[in-house]
Enzyme design. Sequence first.
Site, mmCIF file in Angstrom:
data_model
loop_
_atom_site.group_PDB
_atom_site.id
_atom_site.type_symbol
_atom_site.label_atom_id
_atom_site.label_comp_id
_atom_site.label_asym_id
_atom_site.label_seq_id
_atom_site.Cartn_x
_atom_site.Cartn_y
_atom_site.Cartn_z
ATOM 1 N N LYS A 160 0.918 -1.103 -0.008
ATOM 2 C CA LYS A 160 -0.029 -0.098 0.119
ATOM 3 C C LYS A 160 0.815 1.419 0.160
ATOM 4 O O LYS A 160 1.211 1.825 1.038
ATOM 5 C CB LYS A 160 -1.040 -0.087 1.313
ATOM 6 C CG LYS A 160 -2.345 -0.720 1.045
ATOM 7 C CD LYS A 160 -3.061 -0.902 2.281
ATOM 8 C CE LYS A 160 -4.042 0.199 2.235
ATOM 9 N NZ LYS A 160 -5.202 -0.040 1.535
HETATM 10 C C1 LIG Z 1 -6.370 -0.813 -4.041
HETATM 11 C C2 LIG Z 1 -6.971 -1.435 -2.892
HETATM 12 N N1 LIG Z 1 -7.265 -2.660 -3.483
HETATM 13 C C3 LIG Z 1 -7.681 -3.499 -2.300
HETATM 14 C C4 LIG Z 1 -7.988 -2.997 -1.116
HETATM 15 C C5 LIG Z 1 -8.586 -3.871 -0.039
HETATM 16 O O1 LIG Z 1 -7.595 -4.462 0.878
HETATM 17 P P1 LIG Z 1 -8.260 -4.771 2.466
HETATM 18 O O2 LIG Z 1 -9.113 -5.660 2.411
HETATM 19 O O3 LIG Z 1 -7.008 -5.235 3.052
HETATM 20 O O4 LIG Z 1 -8.617 -3.469 3.131
HETATM 21 C C6 LIG Z 1 -7.648 -1.782 -0.682
HETATM 22 C C7 LIG Z 1 -7.725 -1.289 0.615
HETATM 23 O O5 LIG Z 1 -8.593 -1.200 1.361
HETATM 24 C C8 LIG Z 1 -7.062 -0.814 -1.695
HETATM 25 O O6 LIG Z 1 -6.616 0.317 -1.293
#
Ligand SMILES: Cc1ncc(COP(=O)(O)O)c(C=O)c1O
Length: 312
Positions: A160
């Site tokens: 991230k």
């Molecule tokens: C680009 C992206 N994809 C997927 C997710 C989902 O990930 P998570 O379930 O770990 O929050 C997120 C964040 O929430 C994201 O920023």
Amino acid sequence: MAEIPLQPYAYFEGQIVPSGEAKISIATHALQYGTGAFGGIRGYLDVSEESINIFRLPDHTRRLMNSSRMLRAKLKVDADSLGTVIQDLVAQNNPRSNIYIRPFIYKAGIDLTPRLNGIRDDIAIYIIAFGDYFSMDTPLRVLVSSWVRLSDNIIPSRGKITGGYINSSLAKDQAEEAGFDDAIMLNTAGKVAEGSGANLFIVRNGTLITSPITGDILEGITRRSVFMFARDSGIPVEEREIDRSELYVADEAFFCGTGAQVASIGNVDGRPVGDGARGEITKTIQDIFFACVRGQDSKYDHLLTKVPVRPS
Ligand SMILES: Cc1ncc(COP(=O)(O)O)c(C=O)c1O
């Protein structure tokens, strides 16, 4: 748009301080070059109102540490001690509503060179009160964006990484300005990747299908939880590449993520998904998710870190 007020206390430079005192220099490397990585974690007020249930805290802190490795960050905390700091910070804020916790590591040094090595790193955390990011009642209308999902050899999607979110922002703006709620991005191979801030599932013939983790997506923690909920409900799941045209013939579709939670998609590119209403499998997964996070299904208590809170 109004600024979101922070909870009273934040974690900054190794200690819990009043949020207003957590300030950085305008010359900070991360601010100039996007050299940070963040986590997004939800805490839900338990049905008893006696705890904040942090959803999958150890998974989030581990993923943040993985992102920090991509940034070659040298930190004084590890995943476990970061988890403890997050619990302490939640306890100190004593929230009485659902919250969103944002830990982030960042290149805190001041250096004009866009490099990763040799720049001082730090970690900070803030918390906000947070409700639903997407409507939980009305299925979303989404657009397949002309912006392509950044790929692993450009900026790794499985981290991230702060600067990488410009990709999401471009797609989100395009979608919203065209009257849609969000975007679905394709990867450089032209396969379905994910939303601007959420993973994607479609349903075809009773099977849940989602893109593989090698498809330029974030390795979503909610996504992994959907696998668990589906398995426990006897719903088959396939992890494989998804073509754009499958979005047009899917029976159901939904986004999942910390912000998104489990959000039904009713329309893609102006075409209804199924009959346009929230589908049965989407509803099943949504119901299990909310029962879990609110502490209403003890089977999933192992996914929660419960921080006791006091009545205000
Ligand atoms: C680009 C992206 N994809 C997927 C997710 C989902 O990930 P998570 O379930 O770990 O929050 C997120 C964040 O929430 C994201 O920023």
